[in-house]
Design an enzyme around this catalytic site. Structure first.
Site, PDB file in Angstrom:
ATOM      1  N   HIS A   1       0.840  -1.187   0.000  1.00 12.37           N
ATOM      2  CA  HIS A   1       0.000   0.000   0.000  1.00 12.37           C
ATOM      3  C   HIS A   1       0.882   1.246   0.000  1.00 12.37           C
ATOM      4  O   HIS A   1       2.030   1.218   0.431  1.00 12.37           O
ATOM      5  CB  HIS A   1      -0.901   0.016   1.239  1.00 12.37           C
ATOM      6  CG  HIS A   1      -1.819  -1.160   1.332  1.00 12.37           C
ATOM      7  ND1 HIS A   1      -3.181  -1.033   1.549  1.00 12.37           N
ATOM      8  CD2 HIS A   1      -1.597  -2.503   1.260  1.00 12.37           C
ATOM      9  CE1 HIS A   1      -3.748  -2.231   1.602  1.00 12.37           C
ATOM     10  NE2 HIS A   1      -2.802  -3.134   1.425  1.00 12.37           N
TER      11      HIS A   1
ATOM     12  N   GLU B   1       0.737   3.930   1.879  1.00  7.81           N
ATOM     13  CA  GLU B   1       1.136   4.287   3.244  1.00  7.81           C
ATOM     14  C   GLU B   1       2.171   3.299   3.775  1.00  7.81           C
ATOM     15  O   GLU B   1       3.104   3.678   4.504  1.00  7.81           O
ATOM     16  CB  GLU B   1      -0.086   4.311   4.163  1.00  7.81           C
ATOM     17  CG  GLU B   1      -1.142   5.327   3.758  1.00  7.81           C
ATOM     18  CD  GLU B   1      -2.195   4.753   2.809  1.00  7.81           C
ATOM     19  OE1 GLU B   1      -3.327   5.269   2.823  1.00  7.81           O
ATOM     20  OE2 GLU B   1      -1.894   3.794   2.066  1.00  7.81           O
TER      21      GLU B   1
ATOM     22  N   CYS C   1      -7.033   2.851   3.999  1.00  8.28           N
ATOM     23  CA  CYS C   1      -7.871   1.687   4.297  1.00  8.28           C
ATOM     24  C   CYS C   1      -7.637   1.252   5.744  1.00  8.28           C
ATOM     25  O   CYS C   1      -6.743   1.740   6.433  1.00  8.28           O
ATOM     26  CB  CYS C   1      -7.536   0.541   3.334  1.00  8.28           C
ATOM     27  SG  CYS C   1      -5.883  -0.171   3.571  1.00  8.28           S
TER      28      CYS C   1
ATOM     29  N   CYS D   1      -4.086   0.054   6.598  1.00 11.22           N
ATOM     30  CA  CYS D   1      -3.081   1.101   6.753  1.00 11.22           C
ATOM     31  C   CYS D   1      -3.291   1.901   8.034  1.00 11.22           C
ATOM     32  O   CYS D   1      -2.326   2.345   8.659  1.00 11.22           O
ATOM     33  CB  CYS D   1      -3.078   2.017   5.533  1.00 11.22           C
ATOM     34  SG  CYS D   1      -2.395   1.214   4.067  1.00 11.22           S
TER      35      CYS D   1
END
Length: 231
Positions: free
Chosen positions: A65, A67, A92, A95
């Site tokens: 992801h 992040e 999400c 994260c």
């Protein structure tokens, strides 16, 4: 980018938001074709960019992801804290849990494009589960050194393989593993000859932990490499 430690002000969010399109354009979402960008200020004043990486032909759990990319990059560069983070889309749940492991997570300022008004992690994850729930006071990005050494059979030598082993050991010693006590690191040599490494980073919820291979793949991407260039 490097620099002196910054002071948060009204321009902080805009500076990070201005980096998002550059980060987003570097994303490699081979499955979803949905690009996400992230940018973060570290305690040192450096800005770390992040983008989502997806890999066709393997499980979705291998996805990195945006992040997650930022956190792994900060860890690889021995950053001690992330002060502020901007993202092109709302983080999400995975994260949000990952970010809750960071030192100073309660003070983390999060900017969700296009807003320059920061949110707190508590706003995004009001009923959090973290290290304290498992009786741990360590936090991700805090200084780590596990004093691991190679045994006599792997003593330093001049071969390229042994140099790569030493690099993997360096990243293992910097890994964050308070739950398993199993520090680990990975080193990769790109076909260009560039060598990069990654450290393991655990999470109180276990699944959002960052494998050392993922962290090394982040480092390879930062260095301008790709999976096809890994030898």
């Amino acid at each position: 980018a490097g620099g002196k430690p910054y002071k948060a002000d009204s321009s902080e969010g805009q500076v990070l938001l201005n980096q998002l399109e550059t980060a987003r354009q570097r994303a490699r979402p081979e499955v979803s074709h949905f690009q996400v960008g992230a940018a973060a200020y570290g305690e040192s004043g450096r800005i770390f960019l992040g983008m989502n990486l997806e890999f066709r032909g393997v499980g979705l759990e291998c996805t990195i992801h945006a992040e997650e990319f930022v956190v792994a990059s900060a860890l690889n560069h021995r950053e001690t804290r992330i002060r502020a983070l901007a993202v092109s889309r709302p983080p999400c749940g995975y994260c949000r849990q990952l970010l809750s492991e960071l030192g100073g997570a309660s003070d983390l300022r999060i900017y969700i494009a296009p807003s320059t008004t920061p949110m707190s992690l508590e706003d995004l994850l009001p009923f959090s589960f973290g290290p304290a729930d498992l009786g741990k006071d360590q936090r991700l990005l805090s200084s780590q050194h596990h004093s691991l050494i190679l045994d006599a059979a792997h003593s330093p030598a001049e071969s390229a393989l042994d140099r790569l082993t030493e690099l993997a050991l360096e990243f293992a010693n910097a890994s964050y593993s308070p739950y398993t006590q199993c520090p680990s690191g990975v080193a990769i040599r790109l076909k260009s000859g560039v060598e990069v490494g990654g450290s393991y980073a655990e999470n109180a919820a276990f699944n959002p932990s960052i494998s050392p291979l993922k962290a090394a793949m982040v480092a390879a991407t930062v260095a301008g490499g790709s999976l096809a260039e890994m030898s």
